[in-house]
Design an enzyme around this catalytic site. Structure first.
Site, PDB file in Angstrom:
ATOM      1  N   ALA A 283       0.869  -1.192   0.000  1.00 42.12           N
ATOM      2  CA  ALA A 283       0.000   0.000   0.000  1.00 42.12           C
ATOM      3  C   ALA A 283       0.904   1.240   0.000  1.00 42.12           C
ATOM      4  O   ALA A 283       0.818   2.113   0.862  1.00 42.12           O
ATOM      5  CB  ALA A 283      -0.964   0.009   1.179  1.00 42.12           C
ATOM      6  N   LEU A 284       1.779   1.260  -0.985  1.00 43.52           N
ATOM      7  CA  LEU A 284       2.849   2.267  -1.019  1.00 43.52           C
ATOM      8  C   LEU A 284       2.311   3.680  -1.237  1.00 43.52           C
ATOM      9  O   LEU A 284       1.319   3.887  -1.937  1.00 43.52           O
ATOM     10  CB  LEU A 284       3.845   1.921  -2.135  1.00 43.52           C
ATOM     11  CG  LEU A 284       4.469   0.521  -2.051  1.00 43.52           C
ATOM     12  CD1 LEU A 284       5.448   0.312  -3.222  1.00 43.52           C
ATOM     13  CD2 LEU A 284       5.168   0.277  -0.724  1.00 43.52           C
ATOM     14  N   HIS A 285       2.985   4.634  -0.604  1.00 38.72           N
ATOM     15  CA  HIS A 285       2.645   6.047  -0.777  1.00 38.72           C
ATOM     16  C   HIS A 285       3.967   6.822  -0.889  1.00 38.72           C
ATOM     17  O   HIS A 285       5.051   6.207  -0.888  1.00 38.72           O
ATOM     18  CB  HIS A 285       1.781   6.551   0.386  1.00 38.72           C
ATOM     19  CG  HIS A 285       2.336   6.201   1.735  1.00 38.72           C
ATOM     20  ND1 HIS A 285       3.489   6.742   2.226  1.00 38.72           N
ATOM     21  CD2 HIS A 285       1.914   5.317   2.681  1.00 38.72           C
ATOM     22  CE1 HIS A 285       3.745   6.254   3.418  1.00 38.72           C
ATOM     23  NE2 HIS A 285       2.805   5.355   3.723  1.00 38.72           N
TER      24      HIS A 285
ATOM     25  N   HIS B  64       6.940   5.873   1.296  1.00 42.23           N
ATOM     26  CA  HIS B  64       7.766   4.735   0.861  1.00 42.23           C
ATOM     27  C   HIS B  64       8.668   5.157  -0.305  1.00 42.23           C
ATOM     28  O   HIS B  64       9.826   4.744  -0.388  1.00 42.23           O
ATOM     29  CB  HIS B  64       6.881   3.577   0.384  1.00 42.23           C
ATOM     30  CG  HIS B  64       6.012   3.004   1.460  1.00 42.23           C
ATOM     31  ND1 HIS B  64       4.645   3.167   1.480  1.00 42.23           N
ATOM     32  CD2 HIS B  64       6.319   2.261   2.551  1.00 42.23           C
ATOM     33  CE1 HIS B  64       4.147   2.548   2.530  1.00 42.23           C
ATOM     34  NE2 HIS B  64       5.132   1.990   3.206  1.00 42.23           N
TER      35      HIS B  64
ATOM     36  N   GLN C 190       2.855  -9.578  13.029  1.00 36.41           N
ATOM     37  CA  GLN C 190       2.965  -8.290  13.719  1.00 36.41           C
ATOM     38  C   GLN C 190       1.608  -7.613  13.923  1.00 36.41           C
ATOM     39  O   GLN C 190       1.537  -6.526  14.482  1.00 36.41           O
ATOM     40  CB  GLN C 190       3.929  -7.363  12.999  1.00 36.41           C
ATOM     41  CG  GLN C 190       3.419  -6.775  11.685  1.00 36.41           C
ATOM     42  CD  GLN C 190       4.508  -5.996  10.980  1.00 36.41           C
ATOM     43  OE1 GLN C 190       5.429  -6.563  10.397  1.00 36.41           O
ATOM     44  NE2 GLN C 190       4.417  -4.680  10.985  1.00 36.41           N
TER      45      GLN C 190
END
Ligand code: PAF
Length: 280
Positions: free
Chosen positions: A30-32, A35, A59
């Site tokens: 879910a890169l933005h 990142h 986690q």
């Protein structure tokens, strides 16, 4: 960009390093732009950049959180291709974990303070997966965002305890133009949540700009009031701490960090600001 899903492919690809400096950016996807800034930093500091996208089940303390974690893999791949990332490692869970694996690393207080209190077991899951990813990728340098400040401390503790030959670089938090810290979770915010969530970065900036080492308790109290007065926000903690130990700061503390966690509607957000010097 090469895309690999198995450890074997990574081992083969990196078998002959020929003096390459391998920079690694591990992510949950879910890169933005946060990142992307890590990838850019990696490109400036290494000769081969590898990003991993792996939604690590160990986690997540809440199974519902794991289930609803965004997984826009096609969009992620196209962002990585556009920025010129060299390799993506995108393994399935079965490639990383055997059934019933046990893991525990004694990272001391860091495990139980702040995030650790609200997300028990979270940092065991983080160290477990980062250890595995480091063992597979064997990076020379790894890049992590300051937004997860406690995570950077936890990973540096692990690197020190296990003597892992990797350099860690903490990169500054990327913010939207109104100050909101970039996060994959922001897509869950409604328009109202998003507006209310701005109180977190506003309060952190207020603390930084009005910091008075002789009166830390009063500053913290004021910060808590500012957040408590914002509708739609439920504060979990606001702490002003020593940037190394995460223990409450006092007038003699050199590296001071203010950290906050709160819920904006249903979405849990964290943010922080360095009041003193960065530590990694
Ligand atoms: O910060 C993250 O995205 C994750 O915690 C990490 C470091 C990739 C481990 O799963």
């Amino acid at each position: 960009m090469k895309i690999f899903t198995t450890k074997k492919e990574i081992a083969q690809y990196f078998a002959h390093r020929d003096g390459k400096i391998v920079g690694f950016v591990p992510t949950l996807g879910a890169l933005h732009q946060g990142h992307i800034s890590l990838i850019k930093q990696a490109q400036q500091n290494s000769t081969e950049v590898i990003c991993s996208i792996f939604v690590n089940p160990t986690q997540f303390t809440d199974p519902k959180d794991l289930e609803k974690y965004p997984r826009p893999i096609a969009a992620d791949i196209s962002m990585l291709e556009q920025i010129g990332c060299d390799v993506l490692f995108n393994p399935p869970v079965s490639e990383i974990y055997d059934d019933n694996e046990k893991w525990h690393l004694d990272i001391g207080d860091l495990e139980h303070l702040l995030e650790g209190k609200f997300r028990p077991g979270h940092y065991q899951g983080v160290t477990q997966v980062v250890y595995k990813l480091f063992s597979i990728v064997k990076p020379d340098v790894a890049f992590f965002g300051q937004k997860d400040y406690q995570q950077v401390l936890v990973i540096s503790k692990m690197v020190e305890l296990l003597n892992i030959p990797v350099k860690l670089v903490m990169c500054p938090t990327q913010r939207e133009s109104d100050g909101l810290a970039m996060s994959s979770r922001n897509i869950h915010l409604t328009a109202d949540d998003r507006q209310h969530a701005l109180i977190l970065s506003k309060t952190l900036s207020w603390v930084k700009n009005n910091f008075d080492a002789s009166n830390i308790a009063a500053i913290k109290h004021q910060a808590e009031l500012m957040i408590a007065n914002e509708p739609g926000i439920e504060l979990e903690y606001f702490e002003i701490v020593d940037g190394q130990s995460l223990h409450t700061a006092n007038a003699n503390t050199k590296n001071i960090v203010a950290l906050v966690a709160a819920r904006a509607g249903k979405t849990r957000l964290i943010d922080n600001m360095l009041i003193g010097l960065p530590i990694v």
